[in-house]
Design a protein around this motif. Structure first.
Motif, PDB file in Angstrom:
ATOM      1  N   GLU A  49      -0.944  -1.773  16.772  1.00  0.00           N
ATOM      2  CA  GLU A  49      -1.289  -1.718  15.355  1.00  0.00           C
ATOM      3  C   GLU A  49      -1.763  -3.092  14.883  1.00  0.00           C
ATOM      4  O   GLU A  49      -1.139  -4.096  15.184  1.00  0.00           O
ATOM      5  N   PRO A  50      -2.858  -3.153  14.142  1.00  0.00           N
ATOM      6  CA  PRO A  50      -3.355  -4.445  13.667  1.00  0.00           C
ATOM      7  C   PRO A  50      -2.416  -5.067  12.634  1.00  0.00           C
ATOM      8  O   PRO A  50      -1.782  -4.368  11.845  1.00  0.00           O
ATOM      9  N   LEU A  51      -2.348  -6.383  12.677  1.00  0.00           N
ATOM     10  CA  LEU A  51      -1.491  -7.147  11.775  1.00  0.00           C
ATOM     11  C   LEU A  51      -2.329  -8.141  10.981  1.00  0.00           C
ATOM     12  O   LEU A  51      -3.424  -8.514  11.397  1.00  0.00           O
ATOM     13  N   PHE A  52      -1.795  -8.578   9.857  1.00  0.00           N
ATOM     14  CA  PHE A  52      -2.324  -9.747   9.173  1.00  0.00           C
ATOM     15  C   PHE A  52      -1.161 -10.701   8.974  1.00  0.00           C
ATOM     16  O   PHE A  52       0.001 -10.318   9.036  1.00  0.00           O
ATOM     17  N   TYR A  69       2.060  -5.359   8.873  1.00  0.00           N
ATOM     18  CA  TYR A  69       1.182  -4.286   9.316  1.00  0.00           C
ATOM     19  C   TYR A  69       0.018  -4.158   8.338  1.00  0.00           C
ATOM     20  O   TYR A  69       0.222  -4.148   7.114  1.00  0.00           O
ATOM     21  N   GLN A  70      -1.194  -4.037   8.871  1.00  0.00           N
ATOM     22  CA  GLN A  70      -2.355  -3.910   7.993  1.00  0.00           C
ATOM     23  C   GLN A  70      -2.368  -2.580   7.244  1.00  0.00           C
ATOM     24  O   GLN A  70      -2.847  -2.511   6.123  1.00  0.00           O
ATOM     25  N   LEU A  71      -1.832  -1.528   7.856  1.00  0.00           N
ATOM     26  CA  LEU A  71      -1.887  -0.205   7.228  1.00  0.00           C
ATOM     27  C   LEU A  71      -1.079  -0.120   5.941  1.00  0.00           C
ATOM     28  O   LEU A  71      -1.555   0.390   4.932  1.00  0.00           O
ATOM     29  N   ASP A  72       0.159  -0.613   5.971  1.00  0.00           N
ATOM     30  CA  ASP A  72       1.024  -0.421   4.805  1.00  0.00           C
ATOM     31  C   ASP A  72       1.669  -1.704   4.277  1.00  0.00           C
ATOM     32  O   ASP A  72       2.418  -1.669   3.312  1.00  0.00           O
ATOM     33  N   GLY A  73       1.390  -2.851   4.890  1.00  0.00           N
ATOM     34  CA  GLY A  73       1.905  -4.113   4.388  1.00  0.00           C
ATOM     35  C   GLY A  73       3.366  -4.387   4.690  1.00  0.00           C
ATOM     36  O   GLY A  73       3.932  -5.356   4.198  1.00  0.00           O
ATOM     37  N   ARG A  74       4.000  -3.528   5.530  1.00  0.00           N
ATOM     38  CA  ARG A  74       5.400  -3.775   5.897  1.00  0.00           C
ATOM     39  C   ARG A  74       5.508  -5.011   6.781  1.00  0.00           C
ATOM     40  O   ARG A  74       4.641  -5.281   7.591  1.00  0.00           O
ATOM     41  N   LEU A  75       6.617  -5.733   6.625  1.00  0.00           N
ATOM     42  CA  LEU A  75       6.869  -6.913   7.439  1.00  0.00           C
ATOM     43  C   LEU A  75       7.069  -6.502   8.898  1.00  0.00           C
ATOM     44  O   LEU A  75       7.845  -5.601   9.198  1.00  0.00           O
ATOM     45  N   TYR A  76       6.375  -7.181   9.793  1.00  0.00           N
ATOM     46  CA  TYR A  76       6.530  -6.938  11.226  1.00  0.00           C
ATOM     47  C   TYR A  76       7.389  -8.027  11.877  1.00  0.00           C
ATOM     48  O   TYR A  76       8.331  -7.738  12.595  1.00  0.00           O
TER      49      TYR A  76
END
Length: 135
Positions: A49-52, A69-76
């Motif tokens: 999954e792509p990250l920022f 996570y780029q999809l939902d902004g949850r902390l990875y």
């Protein structure tokens, strides 16, 4: 006499250019330190999954990276690192994450509210052209 004046001129020019390089690094530090910079540096989570990331750099030479996570902004993931210039004559930042390894931000430059450069996850990693926006 002209020979000595030429040598003196070259010596003076070398000192001037060297001092400008250090000033450039200080100038860029005064912009990026104590601010949050967010964007994509080419990272992916364990399953692709792509990250920022959001980076902060402190005056003490330490910083933090929060990956989302780029999809939902949850902390990875969250990391602390020590940062420093590779040497005094370039704009390459070293991000030392300790046991997690060393990453590199090469040719760091700032224009307006954006930081640009090339990100390397490690020495042998594929380079990724990044753009981080100041928050």
């Amino acid at each position: 006499m002209r020979k000595y004046l030429g040598i003196l001129f070259l010596f003076t020019l070398t000192l001037t250019l060297t001092s400008c390089e250090e000033d450039d690094q200080y100038d860029i530090e005064s912009i990026f330190i104590d601010r949050a910079w967010t964007g994509d540096v080419g990272m992916n989570a364990d399953y692709g999954e792509p990250l920022f990331s959001t980076f902060t750099f402190g005056w003490d030479g330490f910083g933090e990276e929060y990956q989302y996570y780029q999809l939902d902004g949850r902390l990875y993931e969250h990391f602390r690192f020590q940062w420093y210039w590779e040497d005094s004559s370039n704009r390459n930042l070293v991000l030392d994450y300790g046991r997690a390894g060393i990453s590199y931000m090469d040719d760091v430059r700032i224009a307006g509210n954006r930081m640009y450069g090339t990100f390397y996850l490690s020495n042998d990693a594929v380079p990724f052209e990044f753009r981080l926006d100041m928050e």
